[in-house]
Design a protein around this motif. Structure first.
Motif, PDB file in Angstrom:
ATOM      1  N   ILE A 224     -12.302  10.033  -8.617  1.00 31.52           N
ATOM      2  CA  ILE A 224     -11.047   9.617  -7.994  1.00 31.52           C
ATOM      3  C   ILE A 224     -11.220   9.398  -6.498  1.00 31.52           C
ATOM      4  N   ALA A 225     -10.469   8.428  -5.946  1.00 26.65           N
ATOM      5  CA  ALA A 225     -10.524   8.153  -4.505  1.00 26.65           C
ATOM      6  C   ALA A 225      -9.111   7.976  -3.965  1.00 26.65           C
ATOM      7  N   PRO A 226      -8.773   8.649  -2.865  1.00 28.65           N
ATOM      8  CA  PRO A 226      -7.517   8.313  -2.192  1.00 28.65           C
ATOM      9  C   PRO A 226      -7.574   6.860  -1.733  1.00 28.65           C
ATOM     10  N   VAL A 227      -6.416   6.274  -1.467  1.00 27.22           N
ATOM     11  CA  VAL A 227      -6.351   4.862  -1.098  1.00 27.22           C
ATOM     12  C   VAL A 227      -5.825   4.734   0.331  1.00 27.22           C
ATOM     13  N   ASP A 228      -6.594   4.057   1.162  1.00 27.57           N
ATOM     14  CA  ASP A 228      -6.215   3.802   2.549  1.00 27.57           C
ATOM     15  C   ASP A 228      -5.023   2.849   2.593  1.00 27.57           C
ATOM     16  N   MET A 229      -3.968   3.226   3.336  1.00 32.50           N
ATOM     17  CA  MET A 229      -2.787   2.382   3.544  1.00 32.50           C
ATOM     18  C   MET A 229      -2.735   1.996   5.021  1.00 32.50           C
ATOM     19  N   VAL A 230      -3.046   0.742   5.334  1.00 36.77           N
ATOM     20  CA  VAL A 230      -3.044   0.276   6.718  1.00 36.77           C
ATOM     21  C   VAL A 230      -1.908  -0.719   6.905  1.00 36.77           C
ATOM     22  N   TRP A 231      -1.002  -0.420   7.831  1.00 38.44           N
ATOM     23  CA  TRP A 231       0.162  -1.268   8.103  1.00 38.44           C
ATOM     24  C   TRP A 231      -0.278  -2.700   8.370  1.00 38.44           C
ATOM     25  N   SER A 232       0.230  -3.650   7.574  1.00 38.23           N
ATOM     26  CA  SER A 232      -0.164  -5.054   7.707  1.00 38.23           C
ATOM     27  C   SER A 232       0.838  -5.773   8.610  1.00 38.23           C
ATOM     28  N   ALA A 233       0.546  -5.806   9.910  1.00 37.85           N
ATOM     29  CA  ALA A 233       1.505  -6.307  10.901  1.00 37.85           C
ATOM     30  C   ALA A 233       1.956  -7.740  10.605  1.00 37.85           C
ATOM     31  N   ARG A 234       1.042  -8.615  10.205  1.00 33.29           N
ATOM     32  CA  ARG A 234       1.412 -10.023  10.046  1.00 33.29           C
ATOM     33  C   ARG A 234       2.236 -10.304   8.799  1.00 33.29           C
ATOM     34  N   HIS A 273       0.435   6.874  11.649  1.00 27.52           N
ATOM     35  CA  HIS A 273      -0.890   6.374  11.275  1.00 27.52           C
ATOM     36  C   HIS A 273      -1.487   7.340  10.249  1.00 27.52           C
ATOM     37  N   GLY A 274      -2.568   6.891   9.620  1.00 33.42           N
ATOM     38  CA  GLY A 274      -3.284   7.770   8.695  1.00 33.42           C
ATOM     39  C   GLY A 274      -2.591   7.985   7.367  1.00 33.42           C
ATOM     40  N   THR A 275      -1.923   6.965   6.830  1.00 34.44           N
ATOM     41  CA  THR A 275      -1.233   7.110   5.545  1.00 34.44           C
ATOM     42  C   THR A 275      -2.145   6.721   4.386  1.00 34.44           C
ATOM     43  N   ALA A 276      -1.834   7.252   3.216  1.00 31.97           N
ATOM     44  CA  ALA A 276      -2.678   7.030   2.035  1.00 31.97           C
ATOM     45  C   ALA A 276      -1.856   7.178   0.759  1.00 31.97           C
ATOM     46  N   ILE A 277      -2.353   6.562  -0.306  1.00 32.01           N
ATOM     47  CA  ILE A 277      -1.894   6.902  -1.654  1.00 32.01           C
ATOM     48  C   ILE A 277      -2.857   7.971  -2.149  1.00 32.01           C
ATOM     49  N   HIS A 278      -2.349   9.121  -2.513  1.00 29.14           N
ATOM     50  CA  HIS A 278      -3.246  10.199  -2.945  1.00 29.14           C
ATOM     51  C   HIS A 278      -2.552  11.081  -3.986  1.00 29.14           C
ATOM     52  N   GLY A 309       4.568  11.760   4.720  1.00 31.12           N
ATOM     53  CA  GLY A 309       4.460  10.375   5.174  1.00 31.12           C
ATOM     54  C   GLY A 309       3.637   9.467   4.289  1.00 31.12           C
ATOM     55  N   CYS A 310       2.939  10.036   3.315  1.00 38.33           N
ATOM     56  CA  CYS A 310       2.094   9.241   2.407  1.00 38.33           C
ATOM     57  C   CYS A 310       2.849   8.908   1.122  1.00 38.33           C
TER      58      CYS A 310
END
Length: 345
Positions: A224-234, A273-278, A309-310
């Motif tokens: 299993i891997a947590p998933v990086d959530m990066v705010w997509s500004a555009r 910052h630093g959010t994830a699906i976990h 926040g995640c």
């Protein structure tokens, strides 16, 4: 003359109709970027109604069976992106009442897991069983009728509810990420540390901090891997996150490994910052065998678990999310998460 005028009027009406149709088609092309548009199923068909009461065990099989009975396809894979790229989406709908679970939905295209999948998800932020100044009061309602008062961190705070908007996703695996544990006590976690901490970590293009409890102990979830959530500004102009202020909080302790790879990492929605699906370890067999933990609210009901926040899901759901991201990335598609608040749900 009257006949000619009538012909002109007819041609003019036809021209206007074609112009309107073209405008509608252009609007439709833009709307393919949203689940409500022609390329995606309607929100009312995605939301499970009635929503089964979350409890100790996963609702994924029941939710998946339900949505497959309503929809043949989700329509969120391979959407035309802003710059000609192809985009595939996971959609999570959170109710306004943070004491309820949300619905996270995606569609795998190939293999034994092919089809639409839906599972319960949480995005309410940090919780407290005792009142705190400024925190939002609510009540967790369980299937047996029990109600427990609970309090949630304000949405705008760093550990508040998950911010609506669009996020770029990537599985946080040691093949691509230098991984650092946020908690320094790794006693009993030797196998996990050996799996995640690589000697060539400095050469990886991405960096992340993780908590050890994001990784279940049960062997069936060893990949299993947590998933990086990066705010997509555009992409925010297509989302509920369009008006969310993006900035960097003062006095944030910055990890040089993160800054080296992404100088804008610490600038996010409401400074977050630093959010994830976990996931977590409340579903572990070892947890069930521990009398202290098995008596806790979090063991009895998914609805008590913090998210800070995640986005939190159960491990059986995260395994499939990992597979979906791998599949879509292999097709050359950008993978995104759209977080929506669904008022009235």
């Amino acid at each position: 003359m009257k006949v000619l005028s009538g012909c002109r009027a007819l041609r003019l009406a036809l021209l206007c109709a074609l112009t309107v149709l073209a405008a509608c088609s252009a609007t439709g092309a833009r709307r393919t970027l949203t689940p409500a548009g022609p390329a995606g199923a309607a929100e009312k068909d995605i939301w499970p109604d009635p929503f089964p009461a979350p409890g100790r065990t996963t609702m994924r099989p029941a939710l998946t069976q339900g949505i497959r009975g309503r929809l043949a396809a989700l329509g969120l894979n391979g959407i035309p992106g802003l710059n000609g790229e192809s985009v595939s989406r996971i959609l999570v709908l959170f109710p306004s009442d943070r004491a309820k679970a949300g619905a996270l939905t995606f569609e795998i295209e190939e293999g034994p897991d092919k089809g639409i999948h839906q599972c319960e998800a949480l995005g309410r932020g940090s919780t407290s069983l005792t009142p705190k100044k400024g925190w939002v009061p609510a009540a967790v309602r369980e299937a047996d009728g029990r109600e427990t008062p609970i309090f949630y961190s304000p949405k705008e705070e760093p550990d508040g509810a998950t911010q609506p908007g669009i996020y770029d996703l990537r599985n946080m695996r040691p093949t691509e990420y230098k991984i650092a544990f946020l908690g320094k006590d790794l006693s009993g976690e030797e196998e996990l540390a050996a799996r995640l901490l690589r000697p060539d970590a400095d050469e990886k293009p991405f960096f992340t901090g993780v908590w050890k409890h994001w990784y279940p102990r049960d062997p069936e979830y060893s990949g299993i891997a947590p998933v990086d959530m990066v705010w997509s500004a555009r992409y925010q102009r297509f989302s509920q996150g369009a008006g969310v202020p993006v900035f960097e909080l003062p006095d944030v302790r910055k990890d040089p490994d993160q800054i080296k790879r992404n100088p804008l990492y610490y600038s996010g929605p409401n400074g977050r910052h630093g959010t994830a699906i976990h996931t977590d370890r409340w579903d572990d067999r070892a947890t069930a065998a521990d009398p202290r933990k098995s008596a806790a609210n979090e063991f009895r009901s998914f609805l008590f678990r913090d998210t800070a926040g995640c986005v939190k899901v159960r491990p059986d759901c995260l395994v499939l999310i990992n597979r979906f991201i791998d599949e879509q990335a292999a097709k050359g598609r950008s993978v995104q998460l759209e977080v929506r608040e669904a008022p009235g749900r």
